[in-house]
Design a protein around this motif. Structure first.
Motif, PDB file in Angstrom:
ATOM      1  N   ILE A  39      -0.434  -4.228 -11.376  1.00 20.73           N
ATOM      2  CA  ILE A  39       0.353  -3.301 -10.724  1.00 20.73           C
ATOM      3  C   ILE A  39       1.568  -2.906 -11.953  1.00 20.73           C
ATOM      4  CG2 ILE A  39       2.506  -4.002  -9.264  1.00 20.73           C
ATOM      5  CD1 ILE A  39       1.273  -6.034  -8.065  1.00 20.73           C
ATOM      6  N   PHE A  40       2.088  -3.963 -13.027  1.00 18.79           N
ATOM      7  CA  PHE A  40       1.791  -3.098 -13.929  1.00 18.79           C
ATOM      8  C   PHE A  40       0.818  -2.008 -14.996  1.00 18.79           C
ATOM      9  CE2 PHE A  40       5.547  -6.085 -12.767  1.00 18.79           C
ATOM     10  CZ  PHE A  40       6.409  -5.510 -13.378  1.00 18.79           C
TER      11      PHE A  40
ATOM     12  N   HIS B 143       3.888  13.955 -17.172  1.00 19.65           N
ATOM     13  CA  HIS B 143       3.930  14.794 -17.823  1.00 19.65           C
ATOM     14  C   HIS B 143       5.288  14.724 -18.686  1.00 19.65           C
ATOM     15  CE1 HIS B 143       3.801  15.868 -14.236  1.00 19.65           C
ATOM     16  NE2 HIS B 143       4.175  14.426 -13.075  1.00 19.65           N
TER      17      HIS B 143
ATOM     18  N   ALA C  88       7.790   5.502 -11.731  1.00 23.35           N
ATOM     19  CA  ALA C  88       6.546   4.436 -11.760  1.00 23.35           C
ATOM     20  C   ALA C  88       7.340   3.101 -12.142  1.00 23.35           C
ATOM     21  CB  ALA C  88       5.826   4.766 -12.516  1.00 23.35           C
ATOM     22  N   LEU C  89       7.700   2.618 -12.936  1.00 19.82           N
ATOM     23  CA  LEU C  89       7.747   0.884 -13.275  1.00 19.82           C
ATOM     24  C   LEU C  89       9.387   0.752 -12.605  1.00 19.82           C
ATOM     25  CD1 LEU C  89       7.661   1.409 -17.347  1.00 19.82           C
ATOM     26  CD2 LEU C  89       6.076   0.451 -15.580  1.00 19.82           C
TER      27      LEU C  89
ATOM     28  N   LEU D 269       0.995  -1.152  -0.126  1.00 17.41           N
ATOM     29  CA  LEU D 269       0.249  -0.058   0.281  1.00 17.41           C
ATOM     30  C   LEU D 269       0.730   1.226   0.102  1.00 17.41           C
ATOM     31  CD1 LEU D 269      -3.060  -1.062   1.921  1.00 17.41           C
ATOM     32  CD2 LEU D 269      -2.807  -1.165   0.322  1.00 17.41           C
TER      33      LEU D 269
ATOM     34  N   THR E  38       2.052   1.902  -3.834  1.00 16.02           N
ATOM     35  CA  THR E  38       1.164   1.960  -3.704  1.00 16.02           C
ATOM     36  C   THR E  38       1.169   3.917  -3.789  1.00 16.02           C
ATOM     37  OG1 THR E  38       0.167   0.087  -4.112  1.00 16.02           O
ATOM     38  CG2 THR E  38      -1.427   2.158  -4.638  1.00 16.02           C
TER      39      THR E  38
ATOM     40  N   THR F  20       3.503   5.835  -5.471  1.00 13.77           N
ATOM     41  CA  THR F  20       4.027   5.670  -7.545  1.00 13.77           C
ATOM     42  C   THR F  20       2.866   6.726  -7.371  1.00 13.77           C
ATOM     43  OG1 THR F  20       3.724   4.754  -9.429  1.00 13.77           O
ATOM     44  CG2 THR F  20       2.592   3.678  -7.398  1.00 13.77           C
ATOM     45  N   VAL F  21       1.565   7.023  -6.246  1.00 11.99           N
ATOM     46  CA  VAL F  21       0.799   8.100  -7.248  1.00 11.99           C
ATOM     47  C   VAL F  21       1.131   9.388  -6.475  1.00 11.99           C
ATOM     48  CG1 VAL F  21      -1.820   8.795  -6.851  1.00 11.99           C
ATOM     49  CG2 VAL F  21      -1.256   5.551  -6.576  1.00 11.99           C
TER      50      VAL F  21
ATOM     51  N   LEU G 125       0.080   6.384 -15.029  1.00 11.95           N
ATOM     52  CA  LEU G 125       0.710   7.312 -14.874  1.00 11.95           C
ATOM     53  C   LEU G 125       1.765   8.142 -15.475  1.00 11.95           C
ATOM     54  CD1 LEU G 125       0.945   5.237 -10.959  1.00 11.95           C
ATOM     55  CD2 LEU G 125      -0.208   7.551 -11.506  1.00 11.95           C
ATOM     56  N   ILE G 126       2.689   6.944 -15.912  1.00  5.14           N
ATOM     57  CA  ILE G 126       3.830   7.172 -16.580  1.00  5.14           C
ATOM     58  C   ILE G 126       3.574   8.848 -18.129  1.00  5.14           C
ATOM     59  CG2 ILE G 126       5.120   4.851 -16.314  1.00  5.14           C
ATOM     60  CD1 ILE G 126       4.633   4.765 -18.872  1.00  5.14           C
TER      61      ILE G 126
ATOM     62  N   ALA H 223       4.301  10.023  -6.509  1.00  4.59           N
ATOM     63  CA  ALA H 223       5.276  10.311  -7.473  1.00  4.59           C
ATOM     64  C   ALA H 223       4.722  10.995  -9.192  1.00  4.59           C
ATOM     65  CB  ALA H 223       6.709   9.663  -8.215  1.00  4.59           C
ATOM     66  N   ALA H 224       3.900  10.497  -9.250  1.00  4.39           N
ATOM     67  CA  ALA H 224       3.246  10.844 -10.855  1.00  4.39           C
ATOM     68  C   ALA H 224       3.006  12.802 -10.522  1.00  4.39           C
ATOM     69  CB  ALA H 224       1.431  10.122 -10.660  1.00  4.39           C
ATOM     70  N   TYR H 225       2.140  12.866  -9.181  1.00  2.39           N
ATOM     71  CA  TYR H 225       1.810  14.308  -9.080  1.00  2.39           C
ATOM     72  C   TYR H 225       2.978  15.357 -10.159  1.00  2.39           C
ATOM     73  CZ  TYR H 225      -3.041  12.929  -8.841  1.00  2.39           C
ATOM     74  OH  TYR H 225      -4.057  12.328  -9.189  1.00  2.39           O
TER      75      TYR H 225
ATOM     76  N   PRO I   7       0.285   1.064 -13.582  1.00  2.00           N
ATOM     77  CA  PRO I   7       1.641   2.631 -13.706  1.00  2.00           C
ATOM     78  C   PRO I   7       1.737   2.939 -15.726  1.00  2.00           C
ATOM     79  CG  PRO I   7       2.504   0.847 -13.086  1.00  2.00           C
ATOM     80  CD  PRO I   7       1.439   0.771 -12.897  1.00  2.00           C
TER      81      PRO I   7
ATOM     82  N   ALA J 187       6.406  -0.482  -9.456  1.00  2.00           N
ATOM     83  CA  ALA J 187       5.532  -1.258  -9.743  1.00  2.00           C
ATOM     84  C   ALA J 187       7.276  -2.578 -10.139  1.00  2.00           C
ATOM     85  CB  ALA J 187       5.085  -1.197 -11.576  1.00  2.00           C
TER      86      ALA J 187
ATOM     87  N   ASN K  61       9.714   9.878 -14.203  1.00  5.09           N
ATOM     88  CA  ASN K  61       8.758   9.785 -13.934  1.00  5.09           C
ATOM     89  C   ASN K  61       8.358   8.174 -14.756  1.00  5.09           C
ATOM     90  OD1 ASN K  61       7.977  12.959 -14.398  1.00  5.09           O
ATOM     91  ND2 ASN K  61       6.192  11.919 -12.570  1.00  5.09           N
ATOM     92  N   PRO K  62       8.605   8.134 -15.500  1.00  9.50           N
ATOM     93  CA  PRO K  62       8.354   7.045 -16.029  1.00  9.50           C
ATOM     94  C   PRO K  62       8.916   5.805 -15.244  1.00  9.50           C
ATOM     95  CG  PRO K  62       8.326   8.332 -17.926  1.00  9.50           C
ATOM     96  CD  PRO K  62       8.620   8.631 -17.040  1.00  9.50           C
TER      97      PRO K  62
END
Ligand code: HEM
Ligand SMILES: [Cu+2]
Lengths: 117, 261, 558
Positions: free
Chosen positions: B246-247, B258, A62-63, A40, A43, A46-47, B254-255, A49-51, B250, A66, A58-59
């Motif tokens: 989970i993959f 920006h 996120a990955l 959790l 999760t 990662t959310v 998400l990715i 960080a996306a903002y 994002p 994940a 960023n990607p």
């Protein structure tokens, strides 16, 4: 994928001891809960960080997160920490072939138009 | 080693027994459970074979989803702008909540396996029901998201509309407008979105079906007397479905928030 | 060769007293249902054998029609659309419904548990499910056929299959999708069985090479087939909803389909050959009375083929618009995959060297395999070279190449295996001279059919057309004549094997004096294979062990 061929001739010519045998051990509810909380938190991270605009990172973040989450699920929820080497190698083989599919196909697309990727 | 073979008292020296003598095989010297299939030497062997088989099946699932993951990677690079704006049409809060819900469902499943191992029937049934419950909530949220796409004409096909991407200002969006040509490519994003999440949802629906059956059997007490394999292997399947999500989360949500200029 | 051995190693029990074993897997239970609901790997193998034979002859009928049309340069027998359906149905049926399951689902199913000293495969119910999926897949394909057929070719190339054709693409794709899962489940079952069900003493390096090659093929089935499945699903979605992933007008890339398709279908050609190679190892060893030369190398070369097989698929797409750079890389990698195949051929040749060779029918087929597969493999190397491929691709040269490996290779191996294990499966021998005649007929017919196609292709005759310039007619007539001979060669076994079920000589446990565990039990075997769990206390192909054992038996019995 030439896995599991490390046989046991030296000390066990009769293959009596199943070389792929794993201890049967349980993960406790407490450990499950810790993993759950970690999942959790990741999760949320990662959310969050996306903002934030981190450009190319960023990607990657996120990955990366994940992947960590996936590994946690595989290791603990799916008991792979206590699994035999065979199972670990099997999973590795699966991801390896997945990786081959992606990279080898990409080798065509990337080199079709150099520099546009 | 609780392998029946050791119980035949064989030594490791091959010269010690005559050629091709069948082992003096103490047929089932340990307690035999009804689910034990007779072509396995031991239950341990049966159990390990079962989970190995399940893992191999999951490998095929990895490769199955792999094709779509590659398609996503390819088209995201080809049509970056389109993927950025289209992806921003997805709701991050809904996706995040759904991720948490699915993880919770997986957590309940993991506890269910534990309950079966320690032979607590009541707890097992509760956990399976909770797993199912959270599974349904996930699908409910997903259905809501699909419905929103439907209203915005973002379902690929004849009624797909690029209006929102060609003229974002008219829809109160701050994004730069796309050329009509590039806007068309948002359809590929939405197709991949539906294909991947749809395939994922299909796996969940199948999983919930199996869960119902497992819950009934668990209620009968089938899995709390030492025979855990079906619960354990179903758990593997359910967690695998979690990992796919989970993959997906994002990648789809998400990715792209920006965009690199 | 010493006269003491004579020119045959066949040793049958005294026919005046010999009987089939009273209890065996065939008469263990009675009635159709006992077959349709069986979990016995041997019975499922028989079910598979019957169904693939059925599809083989349907596929063969289409081959006959194709050759008939090509007898003359003019398009006189059928319209071009119908011709397209002929070769599509031929390819689809032969590849997905015959060759892929041919050896693994029949011989592999029957033999792998026995060779490992196990009572059954790890998952008998999944094994049965696999057969049902195969049948459902077959029914879908037959439905497509009856409704009017499909004309995409077996490759389903986009955008042809998605945008330009109005035939039964989706029905056929569904059939292949379902049959694909049959193949996945067979492979999965084999892998688990080989890892988990070996009897005591059966180490990895004591397994027969037949098992090794099936292990490698199973890896390909499990890891490759799902990619085909998703590719076909996407084609179906593209056709029904116009989703655009493969549609250039919407920004999709038709080549993406080919990448996914060939990611499976190149490994699939090894699914189609590896099990056959396993058969050849057993046959060559038995009829030269020698351990396979370089056992370990042959075992590892199977796994190497499986691994390298995932790195070469783009050689099917060299002229399709892939990048030159990656074509170069894939061309080099293609050369690599020929190495393990060559290792096998060389090792079999060395096995023959100084062996006491006898020429029973399975051995004749095995010789056919070695020669024809070598030609097929070497022409594969030609095709893997970029420059050559641009000249030869989409011509009859390709057709000849893959028929040399698939028909000259796998089909020969299949027939070698069927003859070799027929006594074990049925308890009876096939008629020896008739079957030798069939083997020779097949060999002659095969060469007559496909040798001319190499030349035709080199001269530039494209594949998949139903008319051609008149100067190609001589070679085409030769090819059609050969196909007729070949057809006879394939009908013969059907007839005499059927005959032998009732009238064949009683085979006894071990007519070939072979070493495998399967030959140490009764023929046909018991449902549970072994009365007691065997112990493997010798290496594979240990003929001295067998001689000792036989001597031992003779002294105690006599
Ligand atoms: C020994 C190594 C082999 C090499 C290097 C090789 C190489 C190739 C190459 C480069 C092509 C593509 C030609 C083209 O489309 O321009 C090809 C086509 C083909 N090969 Fe092989 N091959 C080998 C073995 C096999 C085996 C063992 C099989 C089957 C049992 C097989 C079956 C096929 C088939 C079916 C095609 C044609 C596919 C189509 O376009 O319809 N090959 N091979
Ligand atoms: Cu190939």
């Amino acid at each position: 994928m030439a896995h599991q061929v490390v046989h046991t001739d030296a000390n066990d010519p009769q293959n009596i001891t199943n070389p792929e045998h794993a201890e049967h051990r349980l993960i406790t509810p407490l450990q499950y809960s810790l993993v759950y909380v970690a999942l959790l938190i990741f999760t949320g991270a990662t959310v969050g960080a996306a903002y934030v605009d981190l450009g190319w990172a960023n990607p990657v973040i996120a990955l990366g997160i994940a992947t960590i989450k996936g590994v946690l699920v595989i290791l603990f929820f799916m008991h792979v920490v206590f699994q035999s080497r065979l199972i670990k190698m099997t999973i590795a083989a699966g991801f390896f072939i997945f990786f081959v599919l992606i990279t080898m196909t990409l080798s065509d697309y990337v080199s079709r138009s150099w520099g546009l990727w | 080693m609780d392998n029946a073979i050791t119980s035949t008292g064989m030594t490791t020296d091959p010269t010690l027994y005559p050629p091709y003598t069948p082992a003096v095989h103490e047929e089932h010297e340990h307690a035999v459970l009804p689910q034990h299939r007779h072509h396995f030497e031991t239950e341990e062997q049966q159990r390990e074979a079962g989970s190995f088989g399940m893992w191999l099946f999951l490998l095929t699932e990895i490769m199955f989803f792999g094709g779509m993951f590659f398609a996503y990677l390819l088209y995201r690079n080809w049509y970056y702008e389109a993927f950025v704006v289209a992806s921003n049409q997805l709701s991050v809060p809904l996706g995040a909540v759904n991720t948490a819900i699915l993880i919770t469902s997986g957590f309940c499943m993991a506890l269910g396996v534990w309950a079966a191992e320690v032979r607590q029937k009541g707890l097992l049934v509760v956990m399976l029901l909770l797993t199912t419950f959270f599974g349904f909530i996930f699908l409910g949220v997903k259905a809501d998201e699909y419905h929103e796409k439907y209203e915005k004409h973002h379902i690929p096909g004849a009624s797909f509309s690029t209006a929102m991407f060609v003229n974002p200002a008219a829809y109160g969006l701050k994004e730069d407008p796309l050329s009509p040509d590039m806007a068309q490519k948002t359809q590929i994003f939405f197709f991949l979105y539906f294909a991947m999440t749809g395939m994922h949802a299909l796996h969940m629906i199948i999983g919930i079906g199996i869960l119902a059956w497992l819950t009934l059997r668990a209620h009968r007490g089938d899995f709390t007397s030492g025979y855990v394999a079906p619960i354990e292997n179903f758990g593997l399947y359910w967690h695998f479905v979690d990992i796919v999500w989970i993959f997906l989360f994002p990648l789809l949500y998400l990715i792209n928030r920006h965009p690199l200029k | 060769m010493s006269t003491a051995i004579g020119n045959t190693i066949v040793s049958l029990p005294d026919q005046s007293t010999a009987r089939l074993p009273k209890r065996n897997y065939i008469n263990n239970e009675h009635g159709l249902l006992s077959w349709l609901l069986t979990g016995d790997h041997k019975r499922i193998a028989i079910l598979y054998l019957i169904s693939i034979t059925f599809f083989f002859f349907i596929g063969g009928a289409f081959a006959g029609l194709i050759r008939l049309e090509l007898l003359t340069p003019q398009p006189d027998l059928v319209s071009s659309d119908t011709y397209n359906k002929f070769f599509s149905m031929h390819g689809i049926i032969m590849i997905f419904l015959f060759l892929v399951p041919s050896v693994p689902a029949t011989l592999g199913n029957f033999l792998i548990p026995i060779m490992l000293g196990a009572k059954d495969l790890a998952f008998p119910k999944i094994n049965l499910l696999s057969w049902y999926l195969y049948v459902i897949g077959g029914l879908f394909t037959l439905t497509a056929l009856v409704l009017g057929g499909v004309d995409t070719g077996w490759t389903f190339t986009t955008p042809l299959s998605t945008h330009y054709l109005n035939t039964h693409v989706i029905t056929t794709a569904m059939g292949i999708f379902v049959a694909g899962f049959a193949s996945i489940f067979t492979g999965l079952n084999f892998i688990v069985t080989i890892h988990r069900m070996r009897c005591p003493g059966m180490t990895w390096f004591r397994m027969p090479l037949f098992v090794w090659s099936h292990y490698a093929a199973s890896l390909l089935m499990v890891l490759g087939t799902p990619v085909l499945a998703i590719a076909l699903v996407l084609v179906a979605l593209e056709r029904t909803f116009g989703i655009g992933v493969f549609d250039p007008t919407k920004g999709g890339d038709p080549l993406l389909f080919q990448h996914l398709f060939w990611f499976y279908s190149h490994p699939a050609v090894y699914i189609m050959i590896l099990p056959g190679m396993g058969v050849i190892s057993e046959v060559i060893s038995t009829f030269s009375r020698k351990r396979v030369f370089g056992y370990t190398a042959v075992a590892f070369s199977s796994v190497a083929i499986a691994l390298f097989g995932f790195f070469v698929w783009e050689h099917h797409m060299f002229i399709m618009g892939v990048s030159n750079y990656s074509a170069l890389v894939f061309s080099l990698l293609t050369m690599l995959v020929a190495v393990p195949s060559a290792i096998k051929i060389f090792n079999w040749a060395f096995t023959l060297q100084k062996g006491s060779i006898t020429f029973e029918t399975p051995m004749l087929y095995a010789f056919g395999f070695m020669g024809l597969f070598t030609i097929g493999g070497l022409t594969g190397v030609f095709l893997g070279s970029l420059g050559m491929d641009i000249h030869l691709t989409e011509t009859y040269f390709i057709v000849a190449h893959f028929h040399f490996v698939m028909v000259g290779g796998m089909l020969m191996a299949f027939l070698a295996g069927i003859h070799f294990w027929w006594p074990k499966m049925t308890g009876r021998m096939y008629p020896e001279s008739l079957s030798k005649l069939a083997a020779v007929t097949t060999f002659i017919g095969f060469n007559l059919t496909f040798m001319p196609q190499f030349i035709l292709g080199y001269l530039g005759m494209p594949r998949r057309y139903h008319s051609y310039p008149p100067e190609f007619q001589v070679l085409n007539v030769l090819s059609t004549a050969g196909a007729t001979v070949l057809g006879v060669g394939y009908m013969l076994p059907l007839l005499y094997l059927g005959w032998s079920l009732k009238y064949g000589a009683i085979a006894g446990n071990n007519p070939w004096q072979a070493t495998g565990l399967e030959w140490q039990i009764q023929s046909p075997p018991l449902t549970e294979n072994f009365v007691e769990t065997p112990i493997m206390d010798h290496e594979a192909y240990d003929y001295e062990w067998l001689a000792n054992k036989t001597k031992h038996e003779v002294t105690t019995v006599g």
